[in-house]
Design a protein around this motif. Structure first.
Motif, PDB file in Angstrom:
ATOM      1  N   PHE A  44     -76.764  47.054  30.187  1.00 40.55           N
ATOM      2  CA  PHE A  44     -75.969  48.447  30.137  1.00 40.55           C
ATOM      3  C   PHE A  44     -75.365  48.610  28.763  1.00 40.55           C
ATOM      4  O   PHE A  44     -75.207  49.977  28.574  1.00 40.55           O
ATOM      5  CB  PHE A  44     -74.719  48.007  31.038  1.00 40.55           C
ATOM      6  CG  PHE A  44     -75.163  48.065  32.565  1.00 40.55           C
ATOM      7  CD1 PHE A  44     -76.264  48.148  32.905  1.00 40.55           C
ATOM      8  CD2 PHE A  44     -74.048  47.385  33.584  1.00 40.55           C
ATOM      9  CE1 PHE A  44     -76.659  48.184  34.218  1.00 40.55           C
ATOM     10  CE2 PHE A  44     -74.442  47.448  34.854  1.00 40.55           C
ATOM     11  CZ  PHE A  44     -75.656  47.481  35.277  1.00 40.55           C
ATOM     12  N   TYR A  45     -75.571  48.010  27.881  1.00 38.97           N
ATOM     13  CA  TYR A  45     -75.183  48.372  26.567  1.00 38.97           C
ATOM     14  C   TYR A  45     -76.136  47.465  25.643  1.00 38.97           C
ATOM     15  O   TYR A  45     -76.580  46.617  25.904  1.00 38.97           O
ATOM     16  CB  TYR A  45     -73.808  48.278  26.129  1.00 38.97           C
ATOM     17  CG  TYR A  45     -73.266  47.054  27.177  1.00 38.97           C
ATOM     18  CD1 TYR A  45     -72.706  45.898  26.343  1.00 38.97           C
ATOM     19  CD2 TYR A  45     -72.474  47.158  28.170  1.00 38.97           C
ATOM     20  CE1 TYR A  45     -72.507  44.682  26.824  1.00 38.97           C
ATOM     21  CE2 TYR A  45     -71.969  46.181  28.822  1.00 38.97           C
ATOM     22  CZ  TYR A  45     -71.859  44.776  27.979  1.00 38.97           C
ATOM     23  OH  TYR A  45     -71.319  43.683  28.476  1.00 38.97           O
ATOM     24  N   GLY A  46     -76.174  48.195  24.348  1.00 35.86           N
ATOM     25  CA  GLY A  46     -77.067  47.489  23.363  1.00 35.86           C
ATOM     26  C   GLY A  46     -78.553  47.920  23.484  1.00 35.86           C
ATOM     27  O   GLY A  46     -78.997  48.743  24.509  1.00 35.86           O
ATOM     28  N   GLU A  47     -79.318  47.396  22.384  1.00 37.56           N
ATOM     29  CA  GLU A  47     -81.062  47.590  22.651  1.00 37.56           C
ATOM     30  C   GLU A  47     -81.250  46.414  22.630  1.00 37.56           C
ATOM     31  O   GLU A  47     -81.071  45.253  21.931  1.00 37.56           O
ATOM     32  CB  GLU A  47     -81.360  48.188  21.381  1.00 37.56           C
ATOM     33  CG  GLU A  47     -80.831  49.644  21.020  1.00 37.56           C
ATOM     34  CD  GLU A  47     -81.429  50.534  22.060  1.00 37.56           C
ATOM     35  OE1 GLU A  47     -82.437  50.475  22.525  1.00 37.56           O
ATOM     36  OE2 GLU A  47     -80.520  51.751  22.340  1.00 37.56           O
ATOM     37  N   ALA A  48     -82.350  46.335  23.924  1.00 39.96           N
ATOM     38  CA  ALA A  48     -83.081  45.086  24.197  1.00 39.96           C
ATOM     39  C   ALA A  48     -83.829  44.635  22.919  1.00 39.96           C
ATOM     40  O   ALA A  48     -84.379  45.114  22.310  1.00 39.96           O
ATOM     41  CB  ALA A  48     -84.222  45.119  25.157  1.00 39.96           C
ATOM     42  N   GLY A 102     -65.700  50.220  25.564  1.00 42.63           N
ATOM     43  CA  GLY A 102     -64.528  51.061  25.888  1.00 42.63           C
ATOM     44  C   GLY A 102     -64.672  51.952  27.030  1.00 42.63           C
ATOM     45  O   GLY A 102     -64.299  53.154  27.146  1.00 42.63           O
ATOM     46  N   GLN A 103     -65.767  51.737  27.932  1.00 35.23           N
ATOM     47  CA  GLN A 103     -66.082  52.581  29.194  1.00 35.23           C
ATOM     48  C   GLN A 103     -66.325  51.856  30.461  1.00 35.23           C
ATOM     49  O   GLN A 103     -66.733  50.663  30.427  1.00 35.23           O
ATOM     50  CB  GLN A 103     -67.151  53.560  28.783  1.00 35.23           C
ATOM     51  CG  GLN A 103     -68.347  52.828  28.661  1.00 35.23           C
ATOM     52  CD  GLN A 103     -69.557  54.213  28.015  1.00 35.23           C
ATOM     53  OE1 GLN A 103     -69.487  54.520  26.935  1.00 35.23           O
ATOM     54  NE2 GLN A 103     -70.479  54.190  28.991  1.00 35.23           N
ATOM     55  N   SER A 104     -65.947  52.334  31.665  1.00 35.37           N
ATOM     56  CA  SER A 104     -66.079  51.628  32.812  1.00 35.37           C
ATOM     57  C   SER A 104     -67.268  51.673  33.431  1.00 35.37           C
ATOM     58  O   SER A 104     -67.656  50.914  34.501  1.00 35.37           O
ATOM     59  CB  SER A 104     -64.840  51.789  33.830  1.00 35.37           C
ATOM     60  OG  SER A 104     -64.942  53.375  34.160  1.00 35.37           O
ATOM     61  N   THR A 105     -67.905  52.823  33.243  1.00 35.71           N
ATOM     62  CA  THR A 105     -69.268  52.914  33.797  1.00 35.71           C
ATOM     63  C   THR A 105     -70.237  53.527  32.600  1.00 35.71           C
ATOM     64  O   THR A 105     -70.179  53.907  31.526  1.00 35.71           O
ATOM     65  CB  THR A 105     -69.132  54.036  34.829  1.00 35.71           C
ATOM     66  OG1 THR A 105     -68.966  55.295  34.062  1.00 35.71           O
ATOM     67  CG2 THR A 105     -68.440  53.897  36.088  1.00 35.71           C
ATOM     68  N   VAL A 156     -69.318  48.856  35.002  1.00 41.42           N
ATOM     69  CA  VAL A 156     -69.423  47.708  33.853  1.00 41.42           C
ATOM     70  C   VAL A 156     -68.301  46.704  34.025  1.00 41.42           C
ATOM     71  O   VAL A 156     -67.131  47.038  34.465  1.00 41.42           O
ATOM     72  CB  VAL A 156     -69.160  48.365  32.409  1.00 41.42           C
ATOM     73  CG1 VAL A 156     -69.291  47.351  31.206  1.00 41.42           C
ATOM     74  CG2 VAL A 156     -70.261  49.398  32.166  1.00 41.42           C
ATOM     75  N   SER A 157     -68.555  45.446  33.537  1.00 33.19           N
ATOM     76  CA  SER A 157     -67.613  44.424  34.154  1.00 33.19           C
ATOM     77  C   SER A 157     -66.304  44.493  33.031  1.00 33.19           C
ATOM     78  O   SER A 157     -66.483  45.336  32.153  1.00 33.19           O
ATOM     79  CB  SER A 157     -68.317  43.168  33.777  1.00 33.19           C
ATOM     80  OG  SER A 157     -68.512  42.828  32.394  1.00 33.19           O
TER      81      SER A 157
END
Length: 920
Positions: free
Chosen positions: A750-754, A673-676, A664-665
């Motif tokens: 990578f996060y959220g819902e489309a 709050g996470q790197s992957t 994750v950028s």
């Protein structure tokens, strides 16, 4: 139940094997020269044989004399002889004529019949055509048939297709070699003749353009090719050929090309015969060296985001925000899309092409009649370049086929296994990517780039007074030089050591090797009931069963925890009968197929053919059929990172087996709050945006349905005629597809819902998403239509043929912008041939001309326009009967105008060869 059905078929066949009549003889022309490959057919029955190289034949039948035998061969008039006793000898002389439509084919109805009255379009390539082909191989010569396309992947891998929708991974077209499916089990498509049949053992090739599901099942969706080998009872002795020459290409230069083959066959008695074949071909493959950036035409390495077509490793790119990296206010230095420096394909692939084919067969006739037991093994090994999602260096690929078959004139039952071993095959794109990463990680490389870019840019603006554009160009040069400092250089020990380690590593996060030991087992049978009903009609029943066992150790399929197995089966019935003084021929058939993942499907076919004219020299036909194709093993179970996208098959239990971890950028880390993050394949179908909407700047969430079988309704109208010296064969077709199997590309945040309108959009903005390729069906109405017309004639002793093919795709692209049909077929094609098999005694020649219209190529590796091209092939041959030899001097693409049939492949140059064939 299936076992009982096949045992019953065998017992019924055995019950018909009593008694035997043997007829021997010779077939010659008016100059008393033998006619090899002439057809000998029992009139009114589905029984026959062919003559050997010396024109000799032996025909065994359970029929009791008197009866009639019909003799035919292309270029000669038919002759019917009366058989009045057992062990009768016939010496037949055929007079020359233009009777190409009288050639006997089996594939169209699973029973012998003349091309003239075949219920569907069919093309045939026999012993005469093999002798006269101008191509360097008989397989390459098939591209001169009307309606047939050959896409050249490499020197040893050519892909045949008919009626559109062609890629090198052509899973719409079926190829049978002595009844065995020649499809590579894991790859799901035919590798041309790379591991097929030696030309010394080929008796005939038949091609059915268009859908043939009603008789041959789901694989015969777009066409089918049949190769039939020579029987060791009918073609005995030692045969051999040696062929040498050169290939020429601007990118590769001139290189030696050689091809050698030998065939040995012997009948120890009228009960036992054996044969063995070996052929070896080696040469330099066509080099692919295009540095065109299809995403940015005209760009070269000076463009920081350069992505060359045959340059690999530069697909790895990211948007560098120089301001964020340096803590500057936005707009101070800016941002740019940067790609890593790639390697040319020539630095990554070995262009040594090779094809080694071997086979051995035992033929046993326990009662010295038409009942025959065949044990056949085929093993092929090849080295080639295969272009799929990426360009794959396939070294030492091996495919084996082992068959046991029992047959007589009324039935057959065969069981066989097909297995493959990918050998030392690897993905050239991932070889480049992971050589780069083994030397320096992506994070470190882009960091080094930014650290050099930022001060150089500021120095150019503040110290040298450069414009922003000039300063940026200077800074990009400095950034790449700094990031590439110490880069592994091809040819150095450091590069070679890292490269060899990468291509032997099957983990695509660090390596490039792919492993495939997939196989399938197949059993099928057919019984012709005509003899049980006094030949009132030709009635056939049959069935098949197949089990797939996928085994790629997780490098292609999601089988990391062990092989994946599934099966399919089918059964069919066909009735064929003539009416109205045998002028009207009705053929009706239906087949039911069931794959364990999908509902069963019924494929019916009905055709009518009517012969007109006092001389019965005109024939019109009409047919309609429905067909289908099941999703392939890759459509269902693939789980492959292809670089530009991750490919995830849509079998329900496949979606959750594809699990991947992504970085994750920094901006994204601040949000979640996470790197992957861990992404499963299901999200490509249920939590994603369409990539076309991203490109349009208006992200739209999509829910992609899981794949279902594709269906076709095919209509065909045809006309054949023999008018004086002119043979005419024309046909038109219209195909309507539903549930068209298609790929779409989606972007998984990578996060959220489309579609949430918030967090997922930030993921897109931060570059925190992954592109996936999904396997689904299109709601689009896809139609295609086309026509072929061929005219052949004789001008004195000269043979002249011309044919034209038209093909068109009909689809509303505006409504379905994401649909990729891979039609990949020129609208117009023209082919012509001119030759003389006996220009003077024992000397012949032939010339083939092909012109192809421009067309758009669409495939997972690359899209682009294929320009129109013209090809001229020619050969001269001289026979020396005293040593049963034919010498041939020829060349393909002798005009030397290099061309390509697919975007991304090497240009096709010229091949010049000299061959010597003994006892062909």
């Amino acid at each position: 139940m299936k076992r009982l059905m096949f045992v019953s078929l065998m017992l019924l066949g055995l019950a018909t094997t009593y008694g035997q009549t043997t007829v021997r003889g010779t077939v010659v022309d008016e100059n008393n020269a033998p006619i090899p490959g002439a057809n000998v057919v029992l009139v009114g029955k589905a029984e026959g044989t062919t003559t050997d190289f010396d024109g000799n034949f032996t025909f065994n039948t359970s029929e009791v004399p008197p009866f009639k035998l019909q003799f035919s061969s292309i270029g000669f008039s038919d002759f019917t002889a009366n058989v009045t006793s057992n062990n009768q000898t016939l010496n037949i002389t055929l007079s020359e004529a233009n009777t190409m439509l009288d050639e006997i084919v089996i594939s169209a109805s699973r029973t012998p019949e003349r091309i003239f009255e075949s219920p569907v379009s069919v093309e045939r390539f026999g012993l005469k055509e093999i002798k006269n082909t101008t191509a360097e191989s008989f397989y390459g010569g098939l591209q001169n048939l009307k309606g047939v396309d050959i896409n050249t992947n490499s020197l040893t891998f050519q892909s045949i297709n008919t009626r559109g929708f062609a890629t090198f991974a052509n899973n719409r077209f079926l190829q049978l070699v002595d009844g065995m499916d020649n499809t590579a089990p894991g790859l799901n498509f035919v590798l041309g003749n790379l591991v097929g049949m030696s030309e010394l053992d080929v008796q005939s090739v038949e091609i059915l353009p268009g859908a043939s599901s009603a008789l041959y099942g789901a694989g015969a969706f777009n066409g089918i090719l049949f190769m039939t080998s020579k029987s060791p009872f009918d073609f005995q002795g030692i045969s051999a050929y040696a062929k040498g020459g050169v290939t020429t290409q601007d990118a590769a230069g001139s290189n030696f090309y050689k091809d050698f083959g030998i065939r040995a066959a012997h009948a120890f008695s009228d009960k036992l015969a054996v044969k063995a074949n070996l052929s070896v071909l080696t040469g330099e493959d066509w080099h692919a060296n295009s540095r065109v950036d299809l995403n940015n035409p005209g760009a070269d390495r000076s463009n920081p985001a350069y992505d060359g077509l045959n340059v690999y490793g530069d697909e790895v790119s990211t948007v560098l925000n120089f301001d964020a990296a340096a803590g500057f206010p936005s707009g101070t230095v800016g941002s740019a899309l940067i790609s890593r420096t790639g390697y040319d394909e020539a630095d990554l692939a070995n262009y040594n092409a090779e094809s080694v084919k071997t086979d051995f067969a035992i033929h046993y006739r326990p009662f010295a009649n038409d009942l025959e037991i065949i044990l056949n093994s085929r093993i092929g090994r090849g080295t080639t370049i295969y272009q799929g999602a990426n360009r794959y260096a396939v070294a030492g690929f091996t495919m084996q086929q082992h068959k046991l078959e029992i047959k007589n004139d009324n039935f057959f039952i065969r069981g066989y296994i097909v297995s493959e071993n990918s050998g030392d095959a690897y993905d050239t794109r991932f070889a480049a990517i992971n050589v780069n990463r083994a030397w320096k990680s992506d994070t470190q490389w882009f960091t080094d780039y930014a650290r050099a870019y930022i001060p150089t840019y500021l120095g150019g603006i503040q110290g040298a007074g450069l414009s922003p554009e000039e300063a940026s160009a200077q800074a990009h040069v400095a950034g790449r030089q700094a990031a590439d400092q110490g880069r592994l250089i091809p040819g150095t020990p450091a590069f070679e050591s890292t490269f060899n380690r990468v291509i032997n590593d099957g983990d695509l996060t660090t390596g490039a090797k792919f492993i495939d030991r997939t196989k399938f087992r197949h059993v099928n049978g057919n019984y012709n009931l005509a003899h049980l009903i006094d030949d009132w009609a030709d009635v056939q029943i049959g069935g098949s069963f197949r089990e797939y066992v996928l085994n790629s150790n997780g490098t292609i399929f999601t089988d990391i925890d062990g092989p994946i197995s599934y099966n399919e089966y089918g059964a069919y019935l066909q009735v064929q009968k003539k009416f109205l003084d045998d002028r009207l021929k009705f053929t009706g058939s239906a087949r039911y197929d069931k794959n364990e993942f999908f509902d069963g499907f019924l494929s019916p076919r009905v055709s009518l053919a009517y012969t007109l004219g006092e001389e019965r020299n005109h024939n019109i036909r009409v047919s309609v059929q429905q067909g289908f194709r099941n999703p392939t093993t890759q459509d269902l179970f693939i789980g492959l990172n292809a670089g530009r996208a991750i490919l995830v098959g849509s079998a329900p239990d496949n979606l959750d087996r594809d699990v991947r971890t992504f970085d994750v950028s920094e901006s994204g880390q601040a949000l979640i709050g996470q790197s992957t993050v861990e992404i499963v394949g299901r999200e490509a179908y249920e939590n994603a945006y369409s990539t076309s909407s991203l490109q349009a700047g208006a992200p739209q969430a999509v829910n992609t349905p899981l794949v279902q079988p594709e269906e076709i309704t095919a209509y065909e109208l045809g006309y054949r005629a023999q008018v004086g010296k002119f043979t005419i064969d024309m046909s038109g077709y219209y195909n309507s597809y539903s549930n068209f199997l298609a790929n779409t590309t989606t972007a998984v945040p990578f996060y959220g819902e489309a579609g949430d309108g918030g967090l997922s959009l930030l993921a897109l903005q931060n570059g925190d998403f992954q592109v996936y390729q999904t396997y689904t069906n299109s709601a689009a109405d896809v139609n295609s239509y086309g026509a072929t017309v061929g005219v052949d004639t004789k001008l004195g002793n000269f043979d002249l043929g011309v044919n034209y093919t038209f093909a068109e795709l009909d689809i509303d692209e505006g409504r379905f912008p994401d649909l990729r049909t891979n039609f990949n077929t020129p609208r117009h094609k023209v082919k012509a041939s001119f030759g003389n098999t006996a220009l003077f005694k024992n000397f012949g020649f032939n010339v083939n001309y092909r012109w192809s219209d421009t067309y758009f190529w669409e495939a997972s590796f690359a899209d682009g326009t294929v320009p129109a091209f013209t090809v001229l092939d020619a050969q001269i041959n001289y026979a020396v009967p005293s040593i049963k030899s034919i010498f041939k001097l020829g060349g393909s693409n002798i005009l030397g105008d290099e061309y390509f049939t697919a975007v991304g492949t090497g240009f096709i140059g010229s091949i010049y060869y000299l061959s010597w064939t003994i006892n062909p």
